[in-house]
Design a protein around this motif. Structure first.
Motif, PDB file in Angstrom:
ATOM      1  N   TYR A  97      28.268  37.771  37.304  1.00 30.10           N
ATOM      2  CA  TYR A  97      28.594  39.287  38.005  1.00 30.10           C
ATOM      3  C   TYR A  97      30.081  39.024  38.300  1.00 30.10           C
ATOM      4  O   TYR A  97      30.913  40.115  38.421  1.00 30.10           O
ATOM      5  N   LEU A  98      30.891  37.979  37.705  1.00 32.78           N
ATOM      6  CA  LEU A  98      32.413  38.018  37.873  1.00 32.78           C
ATOM      7  C   LEU A  98      33.064  38.153  36.773  1.00 32.78           C
ATOM      8  O   LEU A  98      32.589  37.589  35.608  1.00 32.78           O
ATOM      9  N   THR A  99      34.270  38.317  36.783  1.00 33.81           N
ATOM     10  CA  THR A  99      34.921  38.567  35.498  1.00 33.81           C
ATOM     11  C   THR A  99      35.624  37.163  35.222  1.00 33.81           C
ATOM     12  O   THR A  99      35.346  36.201  36.135  1.00 33.81           O
ATOM     13  N   VAL A 100      36.054  36.980  33.942  1.00 35.39           N
ATOM     14  CA  VAL A 100      36.857  35.795  33.896  1.00 35.39           C
ATOM     15  C   VAL A 100      37.802  35.329  34.658  1.00 35.39           C
ATOM     16  O   VAL A 100      37.762  34.117  35.316  1.00 35.39           O
ATOM     17  N   ARG A 101      38.489  36.209  35.036  1.00 30.69           N
ATOM     18  CA  ARG A 101      39.794  35.783  36.205  1.00 30.69           C
ATOM     19  C   ARG A 101      39.027  35.581  37.448  1.00 30.69           C
ATOM     20  O   ARG A 101      39.608  34.635  38.132  1.00 30.69           O
ATOM     21  N   GLU A 102      38.093  36.245  38.013  1.00 35.48           N
ATOM     22  CA  GLU A 102      37.527  35.888  39.186  1.00 35.48           C
ATOM     23  C   GLU A 102      36.679  34.634  39.015  1.00 35.48           C
ATOM     24  O   GLU A 102      36.609  33.790  40.092  1.00 35.48           O
ATOM     25  N   ASN A 103      36.161  34.314  37.932  1.00 29.99           N
ATOM     26  CA  ASN A 103      35.330  33.025  37.840  1.00 29.99           C
ATOM     27  C   ASN A 103      36.498  31.891  37.987  1.00 29.99           C
ATOM     28  O   ASN A 103      36.045  30.843  38.488  1.00 29.99           O
ATOM     29  N   HIS A 136      36.672  40.444  31.368  1.00 33.79           N
ATOM     30  CA  HIS A 136      35.058  40.285  30.846  1.00 33.79           C
ATOM     31  C   HIS A 136      34.317  39.604  31.693  1.00 33.79           C
ATOM     32  O   HIS A 136      34.985  38.740  32.326  1.00 33.79           O
ATOM     33  N   LYS A 137      33.124  39.732  31.484  1.00 29.19           N
ATOM     34  CA  LYS A 137      32.202  39.040  32.312  1.00 29.19           C
ATOM     35  C   LYS A 137      31.479  37.998  31.300  1.00 29.19           C
ATOM     36  O   LYS A 137      31.601  38.242  30.153  1.00 29.19           O
ATOM     37  N   PRO A 138      30.949  36.947  31.946  1.00 29.59           N
ATOM     38  CA  PRO A 138      30.569  35.777  31.009  1.00 29.59           C
ATOM     39  C   PRO A 138      29.386  36.250  29.984  1.00 29.59           C
ATOM     40  O   PRO A 138      29.480  35.539  28.891  1.00 29.59           O
ATOM     41  N   GLY A 139      28.685  37.235  30.307  1.00 23.68           N
ATOM     42  CA  GLY A 139      27.637  37.482  29.354  1.00 23.68           C
ATOM     43  C   GLY A 139      28.225  37.945  28.026  1.00 23.68           C
ATOM     44  O   GLY A 139      27.466  38.055  27.070  1.00 23.68           O
ATOM     45  N   SER A 140      29.521  38.542  28.016  1.00 26.04           N
ATOM     46  CA  SER A 140      30.065  39.226  26.901  1.00 26.04           C
ATOM     47  C   SER A 140      31.060  38.087  26.087  1.00 26.04           C
ATOM     48  O   SER A 140      31.833  38.478  25.301  1.00 26.04           O
ATOM     49  N   LEU A 141      31.059  36.842  26.502  1.00 17.11           N
ATOM     50  CA  LEU A 141      31.839  36.008  25.945  1.00 17.11           C
ATOM     51  C   LEU A 141      31.263  35.139  25.105  1.00 17.11           C
ATOM     52  O   LEU A 141      29.941  34.839  25.062  1.00 17.11           O
ATOM     53  N   THR A 149      36.751  29.118  30.042  1.00 20.85           N
ATOM     54  CA  THR A 149      36.822  29.675  31.337  1.00 20.85           C
ATOM     55  C   THR A 149      36.656  28.703  32.529  1.00 20.85           C
ATOM     56  O   THR A 149      37.064  28.459  33.496  1.00 20.85           O
ATOM     57  N   ALA A 150      35.317  27.892  32.014  1.00 21.92           N
ATOM     58  CA  ALA A 150      34.922  26.778  33.026  1.00 21.92           C
ATOM     59  C   ALA A 150      36.131  25.735  33.123  1.00 21.92           C
ATOM     60  O   ALA A 150      36.382  25.309  34.359  1.00 21.92           O
TER      61      ALA A 150
END
Ligand code: ATP
Length: 242
Positions: A97-103, A136-141, A149-150
């Protein structure tokens, strides 16, 4: 930097006890790029999690930066881990539920609100080709974007060591090469890397390759008759150079 002393880890199960680690002694010095290979079930993930303070061994000691990780209180171990150790996993383990930036920012130790990482997150996203995916959120990557991102999440805190468990296991060859190129750059800049991998992607990056079989480590490839199931075998335990 990391010293494993006779690590043992046993798991109970319906078929009896499994020795995931059967006496692992290993020293990893700052600036090494260590690759660990071995058949499925031989204990690679257990070793990596134990080295990262995530899984208490049944016996033995784990010294990280001269501190015995499993003798300190859990809260302190968590602080050491979140400040100094970056993890990268095969299945990314992003927060959905977090964006790339937030992750990526979630990789910072709790309470680290300095401005520097906030600027660094943008640099990392651009270096890793994620700038256009920041919200973007992980589900759309794609899988490659998730793993990048990781990687950024592991790198944002400038860790002393990155522990990577099959980081390219779910990636196509192009993205896999990208991940190793980035791990290689982190290593060249003075970082320490320990990576578990089945593939050949690490060729050209490793400063040392170790082989694991039946919960034990060896510096040489295992003999052909080495079992692929856990349990004791005759592979010598090594105290690695360093
Ligand atoms: P793979 O390459 O398939 O990921 P691995 O070499 O990383 O395998 P581990 O995941 O470390 O192997 O597991 C080593 C052994 O310990 C296996 O036999 C596994 O079934 C067992 N094991 C690991 N974790 C647990 C657990 N939480 N409970 C019971 N058994 C476990």
């Amino acid at each position: 930097m990391l010293l494993c002393e006779q690590l043992e880890r046993r798991f109970g199960g319906p078929a009896g006890e499994v020795a995931a680690l059967a006496g692992v002694s290993l020293r990893i010095d700052r600036g090494e790029f260590v690759v660990i290979k071995g058949p499925s079930g031989c204990g690679k993930s257990t070793l990596l999690l134990t080295m990262g303070g995530m899984q208490r061994p049944s016996r033995g000691n784990l010294l990280f930066l001269d501190q015995n990780l499993y003798e300190m209180p859990a809260a302190r171990r968590n602080r050491v881990r979140s400040k100094h150790i970056g993890f990268v996993f095969q299945l990314f383990h992003l927060i959905p539920y977090l964006t790339v930036r937030e992750n990526i920012l979630a990789g910072l130790p709790p309470g680290d609100s300095s401005r520097l990482p906030l600027e660094r997150v943008d640099d990392l996203m651009s270096e890793l080709g994620l700038g256009h995916r920041a919200l973007h959120k992980p589900g759309s990557l794609s899988a490659g974007e998730r793993q990048r991102t990781a990687l950024a999440r592991a790198l944002i805190k400038k860790p002393d060591v990155i522990l990577a468990d099959e980081p390219t296991g779910n990636l196509d060859p192009v993205n896999a090469a990208y991940v190793f190129r980035f791990l290689g750059e982190y290593h060249r800049s003075g970082g320490t890397v320990v990576v578990v991998t089945h593939g050949q992607d690490a060729a050209g990056y490793a400063s040392r390759t170790l082989h694991m079989a039946s919960g034990r480590l060896s510096a040489d490839p295992p003999p052909p008759e080495t079992s692929t199931t856990s349990g004791h075998d005759s592979t010598p335990t090594i105290a690695a150079k360093g």
